[in-house]
Design an enzyme around this catalytic site. Structure first.
Site, PDB file in Angstrom:
ATOM      1  N   GLN A 101       0.860  -1.192   0.000  1.00 53.43           N
ATOM      2  CA  GLN A 101       0.000   0.000   0.000  1.00 53.43           C
ATOM      3  C   GLN A 101       0.895   1.241   0.000  1.00 53.43           C
ATOM      4  O   GLN A 101       0.392   2.357  -0.091  1.00 53.43           O
ATOM      5  CB  GLN A 101      -0.878   0.033   1.247  1.00 53.43           C
ATOM      6  CG  GLN A 101      -1.767  -1.184   1.425  1.00 53.43           C
ATOM      7  CD  GLN A 101      -2.430  -1.168   2.789  1.00 53.43           C
ATOM      8  OE1 GLN A 101      -3.501  -0.590   2.966  1.00 53.43           O
ATOM      9  NE2 GLN A 101      -1.803  -1.779   3.764  1.00 53.43           N
ATOM     10  N   HIS A 119      -1.449   1.608  -4.200  1.00 52.72           N
ATOM     11  CA  HIS A 119      -1.776   3.032  -4.045  1.00 52.72           C
ATOM     12  C   HIS A 119      -0.799   3.924  -4.806  1.00 52.72           C
ATOM     13  O   HIS A 119      -0.628   5.083  -4.467  1.00 52.72           O
ATOM     14  CB  HIS A 119      -1.790   3.407  -2.548  1.00 52.72           C
ATOM     15  CG  HIS A 119      -2.903   2.714  -1.817  1.00 52.72           C
ATOM     16  ND1 HIS A 119      -2.861   2.490  -0.463  1.00 52.72           N
ATOM     17  CD2 HIS A 119      -4.069   2.185  -2.254  1.00 52.72           C
ATOM     18  CE1 HIS A 119      -3.980   1.860  -0.099  1.00 52.72           C
ATOM     19  NE2 HIS A 119      -4.724   1.661  -1.173  1.00 52.72           N
ATOM     20  N   CYS A 127       0.565  14.156 -15.505  1.00 56.55           N
ATOM     21  CA  CYS A 127      -0.268  15.351 -15.673  1.00 56.55           C
ATOM     22  C   CYS A 127      -1.672  15.094 -15.127  1.00 56.55           C
ATOM     23  O   CYS A 127      -2.290  14.076 -15.426  1.00 56.55           O
ATOM     24  CB  CYS A 127      -0.368  15.699 -17.168  1.00 56.55           C
ATOM     25  SG  CYS A 127      -1.523  17.032 -17.482  1.00 56.55           S
TER      26      CYS A 127
HETATM   27  C1  BV8 Z   1     -11.795   3.950  -3.506  1.00 60.29           C
HETATM   28  C2  BV8 Z   1      -1.749   7.091  -1.185  1.00 60.29           C
HETATM   29  C3  BV8 Z   1     -13.696   4.134  -4.862  1.00 60.29           C
HETATM   30  C4  BV8 Z   1      -1.836   8.560  -0.959  1.00 60.29           C
HETATM   31  C5  BV8 Z   1      -3.489   6.106   0.207  1.00 60.29           C
HETATM   32  C6  BV8 Z   1     -16.126   4.704   4.486  1.00 60.29           C
HETATM   33  C7  BV8 Z   1     -16.027   3.371   4.825  1.00 60.29           C
HETATM   34  C8  BV8 Z   1     -15.208   2.495   4.097  1.00 60.29           C
HETATM   35  C9  BV8 Z   1     -14.472   2.973   3.011  1.00 60.29           C
HETATM   36  C10 BV8 Z   1     -14.574   4.305   2.691  1.00 60.29           C
HETATM   37  C11 BV8 Z   1     -15.394   5.168   3.411  1.00 60.29           C
HETATM   38  N1  BV8 Z   1     -15.274   6.399   2.863  1.00 60.29           N
HETATM   39  C12 BV8 Z   1     -14.421   6.340   1.820  1.00 60.29           C
HETATM   40  C13 BV8 Z   1     -14.023   5.058   1.695  1.00 60.29           C
HETATM   41  C14 BV8 Z   1     -13.103   4.538   0.690  1.00 60.29           C
HETATM   42  C15 BV8 Z   1     -11.675   4.936   1.046  1.00 60.29           C
HETATM   43  C16 BV8 Z   1     -11.294   4.403   2.407  1.00 60.29           C
HETATM   44  O1  BV8 Z   1     -11.033   3.227   2.571  1.00 60.29           O
HETATM   45  N2  BV8 Z   1     -11.259   5.324   3.393  1.00 60.29           N
HETATM   46  C17 BV8 Z   1     -10.912   4.902   4.745  1.00 60.29           C
HETATM   47  C18 BV8 Z   1     -10.089   6.014   5.410  1.00 60.29           C
HETATM   48  C19 BV8 Z   1     -12.180   4.622   5.513  1.00 60.29           C
HETATM   49  N3  BV8 Z   1     -10.853   4.296   0.041  1.00 60.29           N
HETATM   50  C20 BV8 Z   1     -10.593   4.947  -1.105  1.00 60.29           C
HETATM   51  O2  BV8 Z   1     -10.974   6.084  -1.344  1.00 60.29           O
HETATM   52  C21 BV8 Z   1      -9.850   4.161  -2.148  1.00 60.29           C
HETATM   53  N4  BV8 Z   1     -10.529   4.301  -3.397  1.00 60.29           N
HETATM   54  O3  BV8 Z   1     -12.422   3.407  -2.657  1.00 60.29           O
HETATM   55  O4  BV8 Z   1     -12.306   4.310  -4.712  1.00 60.29           O
HETATM   56  C22 BV8 Z   1     -13.879   4.072  -6.303  1.00 60.29           C
HETATM   57  C23 BV8 Z   1     -14.245   2.855  -6.869  1.00 60.29           C
HETATM   58  C24 BV8 Z   1     -14.449   2.815  -8.219  1.00 60.29           C
HETATM   59  C25 BV8 Z   1     -14.267   3.958  -9.008  1.00 60.29           C
HETATM   60  C26 BV8 Z   1     -13.867   5.157  -8.419  1.00 60.29           C
HETATM   61  C27 BV8 Z   1     -13.665   5.223  -7.064  1.00 60.29           C
HETATM   62  C28 BV8 Z   1      -8.448   4.708  -2.351  1.00 60.29           C
HETATM   63  C29 BV8 Z   1      -7.656   4.567  -1.082  1.00 60.29           C
HETATM   64  C30 BV8 Z   1      -6.204   4.931  -1.348  1.00 60.29           C
HETATM   65  C31 BV8 Z   1      -5.844   6.159  -0.537  1.00 60.29           C
HETATM   66  N5  BV8 Z   1      -4.417   6.432  -0.684  1.00 60.29           N
HETATM   67  N6  BV8 Z   1      -2.197   6.363   0.016  1.00 60.29           N
HETATM   68  C32 BV8 Z   1      -0.732   9.048  -0.061  1.00 60.29           C
HETATM   69  O5  BV8 Z   1       0.093   8.225   0.402  1.00 60.29           O
HETATM   70  O6  BV8 Z   1      -0.708  10.268   0.173  1.00 60.29           O
HETATM   71  S1  BV8 Z   1      -3.950   5.262   1.599  1.00 60.29           S
HETATM   72  C33 BV8 Z   1      -2.805   5.530   2.859  1.00 60.29           C
HETATM   73  O7  BV8 Z   1      -3.428   5.135   4.070  1.00 60.29           O
HETATM   74  C34 BV8 Z   1      -1.571   4.654   2.777  1.00 60.29           C
HETATM   75  O8  BV8 Z   1      -1.224   4.310   1.469  1.00 60.29           O
HETATM   76  C35 BV8 Z   1      -1.910   3.401   3.569  1.00 60.29           C
HETATM   77  O9  BV8 Z   1      -2.210   2.354   2.719  1.00 60.29           O
HETATM   78  C36 BV8 Z   1      -3.192   3.749   4.255  1.00 60.29           C
HETATM   79  C37 BV8 Z   1      -3.084   3.533   5.703  1.00 60.29           C
HETATM   80  O10 BV8 Z   1      -2.000   4.455   6.165  1.00 60.29           O
HETATM   81  P1  BV8 Z   1      -1.248   4.267   7.626  1.00 60.29           P
HETATM   82  O11 BV8 Z   1      -2.310   4.069   8.641  1.00 60.29           O
HETATM   83  O12 BV8 Z   1      -0.093   5.143   7.942  1.00 60.29           O
HETATM   84  O13 BV8 Z   1      -0.488   3.086   7.386  1.00 60.29           O
HETATM   85  P2  BV8 Z   1      -0.970   1.845   7.875  1.00 60.29           P
HETATM   86  O14 BV8 Z   1      -2.457   1.692   7.728  1.00 60.29           O
HETATM   87  O15 BV8 Z   1      -0.175   0.991   7.082  1.00 60.29           O
HETATM   88  O16 BV8 Z   1      -0.695   1.986   9.504  1.00 60.29           O
HETATM   89  C38 BV8 Z   1       0.609   1.923  10.023  1.00 60.29           C
HETATM   90  C39 BV8 Z   1       0.629   0.571  10.745  1.00 60.29           C
HETATM   91  O17 BV8 Z   1       1.951   0.199  10.955  1.00 60.29           O
HETATM   92  C40 BV8 Z   1      -0.054   0.663  12.105  1.00 60.29           C
HETATM   93  O18 BV8 Z   1      -0.911  -0.444  12.292  1.00 60.29           O
HETATM   94  C41 BV8 Z   1       1.128   0.598  13.084  1.00 60.29           C
HETATM   95  O19 BV8 Z   1       0.795  -0.077  14.280  1.00 60.29           O
HETATM   96  C42 BV8 Z   1       2.101  -0.237  12.289  1.00 60.29           C
HETATM   97  N7  BV8 Z   1       3.511  -0.042  12.626  1.00 60.29           N
HETATM   98  C43 BV8 Z   1       4.123   1.084  13.111  1.00 60.29           C
HETATM   99  N8  BV8 Z   1       5.452   0.822  13.260  1.00 60.29           N
HETATM  100  C44 BV8 Z   1       5.668  -0.447  12.845  1.00 60.29           C
HETATM  101  C45 BV8 Z   1       4.450  -1.009  12.449  1.00 60.29           C
HETATM  102  N9  BV8 Z   1       4.337  -2.267  11.986  1.00 60.29           N
HETATM  103  C46 BV8 Z   1       5.471  -3.010  11.934  1.00 60.29           C
HETATM  104  N10 BV8 Z   1       6.686  -2.554  12.301  1.00 60.29           N
HETATM  105  C47 BV8 Z   1       6.826  -1.288  12.769  1.00 60.29           C
HETATM  106  N11 BV8 Z   1       8.042  -0.830  13.121  1.00 60.29           N
HETATM  107 ZN    ZN Z   2      -1.091  17.215 -19.790  1.00 62.40          ZN
END
Ligand code: BV8
Ligand code: ZN
Length: 245
Positions: A101, A119, A127
């Site tokens: 991700q 992602h 663009c």
């Molecule tokens: C889509 C790129 C539709 C950008 C990212 C309501 C309910 C359910 C879903 C939704 C909702 N409202 C909206 C949605 C959909 C939405 C979504 O899921 N929202 C969530 C917030 C509820 N999803 C989307 O919009 C997706 N698209 O659904 O499109 C669609 C369909 C058809 C046609 C058109 C449209 C797109 C989602 C992609 C968003 N972009 N990243 C950027 O980076 O700026 S997501 C971003 O957050 C990251 O990429 C990552 O994947 C995600 C989570 O981030 P973090 O929390 O930091 O990371 P992570 O989750 O990995 O957490 C860190 C973990 O590591 C923790 O657990 C921690 O304990 C652990 N950790 C810490 N240290 C360590 C460790 N583990 C091991 N070792 C360590 N040392």
């Molecule tokens: Zn262009």
């Protein structure tokens, strides 16, 4: 503990291993995870509000500045033992799929190949209007200013945007299909450093569980495990993964 022995056994017998990573796998490299990415200049902003097409359209320079700040940070850090252990694991199993991700390039810099970026990536800007790929010419500007006016597209003079998937945008079709199929056919999936907060990527481990694979969560937080073949290895990826080797 029982878990570790079971997991080592599953690793020894696996025919198709999937590794699924989130921001936690890069944490020990010094890359803040997504939700605490906003340190320093950015601490008063909500990433879920900034990582959207609307935010970019409203203030391209502010959003581009945030991504350039993150790209600059990445140029200064290195892959950590977790990334390196994943490269090693891939060499020891018959079939291996790496799904991330993350938008950083630390898996690639550690030596992983064929990384499925669900992602997108900080290193493939394009663009906003016509999608034309853009090549970075310089390192990020070292201004401490928050806003940096994005470069403009050579063919349509639209603004260049980061090559990441924003909230509300759909995931890259090919990567998602390949990842989905790997989760359906693997016998072991390691889910490393993800809070499982973001869909549809967060479905990947669920699909593996449904296809009766063994699923192992590696995270300092205890991840609730519901099924017989689901384990939670509590700890930092950089410490746990080398143990699995
Ligand atoms: C889509 C790129 C539709 C950008 C990212 C309501 C309910 C359910 C879903 C939704 C909702 N409202 C909206 C949605 C959909 C939405 C979504 O899921 N929202 C969530 C917030 C509820 N999803 C989307 O919009 C997706 N698209 O659904 O499109 C669609 C369909 C058809 C046609 C058109 C449209 C797109 C989602 C992609 C968003 N972009 N990243 C950027 O980076 O700026 S997501 C971003 O957050 C990251 O990429 C990552 O994947 C995600 C989570 O981030 P973090 O929390 O930091 O990371 P992570 O989750 O990995 O957490 C860190 C973990 O590591 C923790 O657990 C921690 O304990 C652990 N950790 C810490 N240290 C360590 C460790 N583990 C091991 N070792 C360590 N040392
Ligand atoms: Zn262009």
């Amino acid at each position: 503990m029982r878990n570790l022995e079971d997991i080592k056994q599953a690793l020894a017998n696996t025919q198709h291993l999937v590794v699924f990573t989130g921001a936690g796998v890069s944490a020990e490299s010094g890359v803040p995870t997504f939700r605490d990415a906003l340190t320093g200049l950015w601490e008063n902003f909500d990433p879920e509000a900034l990582a959207t097409p609307e935010a970019f359209e409203q203030d391209p320079a502010f959003v581009w500045g945030w991504y350039e700040w993150r790209r600059k940070l990445l140029l200064k850090v290195q892959p950590n033992p977790a990334h390196l252990a994943i490269v090693e694991l891939a060499k020891r199993v018959p079939k291996f799929t790496l799904i991330t991700q993350n938008v950083d390039d630390l898996h690639e810099r550690a030596g992983s190949t064929d990384v499925l970026h669900l992602h997108g990536s900080l290193f493939t800007p394009r663009c906003f209007d016509c999608g034309n790929a853009y090549q970075f010419t310089a390192a990020p500007q070292h201004s401490v200013e928050q806003a940096i006016t994005p470069p403009q597209c050579v063919s349509c003079s639209g603004y260049i945007r980061p090559g990441v998937v924003w909230f509300g945008e759909s995931l890259p079709e090919a990567e998602f299909k390949t990842a989905f199929e790997a989760a359906q056919s693997c016998d072991l999936l390691l889910s490393i450093g993800t809070s499982g907060a973001v869909y549809p990527a967060a479905q990947i481990p669920e699909i593996a569980v449904r296809n009766n694979a063994t699923v192992v969560h590696v995270n300092p937080q205890k991840i609730p495990t519901t099924l017989k073949k689901e384990y939670s290895l509590q700890g930092a990826a950089g410490e746990i993964l080398p143990l699995l080797l």
